[in-house]
Design a protein around this motif. Structure first.
Motif, PDB file in Angstrom:
ATOM      1  N   SER A 177       0.719  -1.089   0.072  1.00 49.07           N
ATOM      2  CA  SER A 177      -0.135   0.052   0.048  1.00 49.07           C
ATOM      3  C   SER A 177       0.788   1.420   0.041  1.00 49.07           C
ATOM      4  O   SER A 177       2.175   1.186   0.406  1.00 49.07           O
ATOM      5  N   ARG A 178       0.359   2.384  -0.428  1.00 52.22           N
ATOM      6  CA  ARG A 178       0.903   3.770  -0.409  1.00 52.22           C
ATOM      7  C   ARG A 178       1.538   3.967   0.987  1.00 52.22           C
ATOM      8  O   ARG A 178       2.648   4.661   1.133  1.00 52.22           O
ATOM      9  N   ASN A 179       0.635   3.719   2.135  1.00 51.50           N
ATOM     10  CA  ASN A 179       0.983   4.089   3.346  1.00 51.50           C
ATOM     11  C   ASN A 179       2.234   3.211   3.830  1.00 51.50           C
ATOM     12  O   ASN A 179       3.178   3.856   4.540  1.00 51.50           O
ATOM     13  N   VAL A 180       2.489   2.046   3.598  1.00 55.85           N
ATOM     14  CA  VAL A 180       3.580   1.025   3.791  1.00 55.85           C
ATOM     15  C   VAL A 180       4.658   1.649   3.341  1.00 55.85           C
ATOM     16  O   VAL A 180       5.840   1.895   3.714  1.00 55.85           O
ATOM     17  N   GLY A 181       4.653   2.160   2.171  1.00 54.84           N
ATOM     18  CA  GLY A 181       5.721   2.827   1.258  1.00 54.84           C
ATOM     19  C   GLY A 181       6.407   4.011   1.912  1.00 54.84           C
ATOM     20  O   GLY A 181       7.276   4.159   2.149  1.00 54.84           O
ATOM     21  N   ILE A 182       5.298   4.863   2.231  1.00 52.24           N
ATOM     22  CA  ILE A 182       5.619   6.011   2.788  1.00 52.24           C
ATOM     23  C   ILE A 182       6.204   6.109   4.361  1.00 52.24           C
ATOM     24  O   ILE A 182       7.409   6.514   4.548  1.00 52.24           O
ATOM     25  N   LEU A 183       5.872   5.029   5.000  1.00 55.20           N
ATOM     26  CA  LEU A 183       6.298   4.600   6.319  1.00 55.20           C
ATOM     27  C   LEU A 183       7.756   4.156   6.095  1.00 55.20           C
ATOM     28  O   LEU A 183       8.695   4.564   6.753  1.00 55.20           O
ATOM     29  N   SER A 184       8.068   3.198   5.173  1.00 54.68           N
ATOM     30  CA  SER A 184       9.138   2.756   4.905  1.00 54.68           C
ATOM     31  C   SER A 184      10.278   3.881   4.324  1.00 54.68           C
ATOM     32  O   SER A 184      11.510   3.788   4.869  1.00 54.68           O
ATOM     33  N   LEU A 185       9.819   4.835   3.655  1.00 55.42           N
ATOM     34  CA  LEU A 185      10.721   5.819   3.072  1.00 55.42           C
ATOM     35  C   LEU A 185      11.113   6.551   4.490  1.00 55.42           C
ATOM     36  O   LEU A 185      12.242   7.017   4.648  1.00 55.42           O
ATOM     37  N   LEU A 186      10.223   6.925   5.402  1.00 56.31           N
ATOM     38  CA  LEU A 186      10.281   7.826   6.264  1.00 56.31           C
ATOM     39  C   LEU A 186      11.451   7.074   7.368  1.00 56.31           C
ATOM     40  O   LEU A 186      12.238   7.749   7.863  1.00 56.31           O
ATOM     41  N   LEU A 187      11.225   5.694   7.434  1.00 64.17           N
ATOM     42  CA  LEU A 187      11.971   4.992   8.474  1.00 64.17           C
ATOM     43  C   LEU A 187      13.610   5.056   7.766  1.00 64.17           C
ATOM     44  O   LEU A 187      14.492   5.257   8.619  1.00 64.17           O
TER      45      LEU A 187
END
Length: 230
Positions: A177-187
């Protein structure tokens, strides 16, 4: 494949193509090439990224974990074992054994490059882009030039190859999902920025140095070893 794919990330691309594209047909050739290009552009080790991504595309998060455990983890275990027994490979037998594995890897890579070239370079324009990119990479010797070549190839492709054929358009998708991708990038950003602040701890310092060495590496382990050396 985790215990038999010798030769480094460049050879792994050939092994993956032979097993996943040609034999099992889990992914088409065009989509596989898009995946390789994406992993080439991302920081980190290309071979491990392609293997994890293939598992992720095939069977979701558990598939990605299984692909990592089956392909990347055995190489880490073997690396530790070879580190303890490195002295046994210093003689003529060890040198000949390693040289033979390198020759086999060259043949696998050549076969993969030839197979993908027939599909992805059907005309003079695409063949010219591939040939010029190879010349830039071979005669530059700089890791920055690899990133520049990738960007120049993308610009040339968007300008020359504006109407790709159906055979060259892969269906590359992952169940993320887009949310998982954004969280991974933030991490990733948090670790990249935050680890230098806490590198006073021994373990954090090791993690910081490892991430700082691999974050700017947009290629394979050979380039990563140069960063680690400096």
């Amino acid at each position: 494949m985790g215990v038999t794919s010798f030769g480094g990330p460049v050879a792994h691309i050939g092994y993956f193509r032979e097993e996943m594209v040609v034999r099992r047909r889990w992914i088409d050739d065009a989509a596989y090439t898009d995946l390789v290009a994406l992993c080439q552009f991302l920081p980190g080790r290309q071979g491990s990224q392609v293997g994890f991504s293939l598992g992720l595309i095939r069977a979701g998060y558990w598939g990605g974990l299984a692909a990592w455990a089956g392909f990347t983890l055995p190489s880490a275990v073997l690396m530790v074992a070879f580190a303890y027994g490195a002295g046994a490979l210093s003689g003529r037998f060890g040198v000949g054994l390693l040289h033979g594995l390198k020759l086999v890897a060259v043949a696998i890579v050549a076969q993969a490059v030839w197979g993908m070239a027939r599909t992805l370079c059907p005309d003079r324009q695409r063949a010219a882009i591939a040939a010029l990119s190879a010349v830039l990479i071979l005669f530059s010797g700089s890791s920055i030039m690899q990133i520049v070549t990738i960007l120049l190839g993308g610009i040339a492709g968007s300008w020359i190859c504006r109407s790709p054929s159906a055979a060259q358009m892969g269906t590359l998708g992952a169940p993320i999902s887009r949310n998982v991708g954004i969280l991974s990038l933030l991490l990733f950003v948090v670790l990249l920025v935050g680890l230098p602040l806490i590198q006073g701890l021994v373990r954090a310092r090791v993690l910081h140095y490892s991430m700082r060495s691999t974050a700017p590496v947009h290629s394979c382990s050979e380039v990563a070893m140069l960063y680690c050396r400096f």
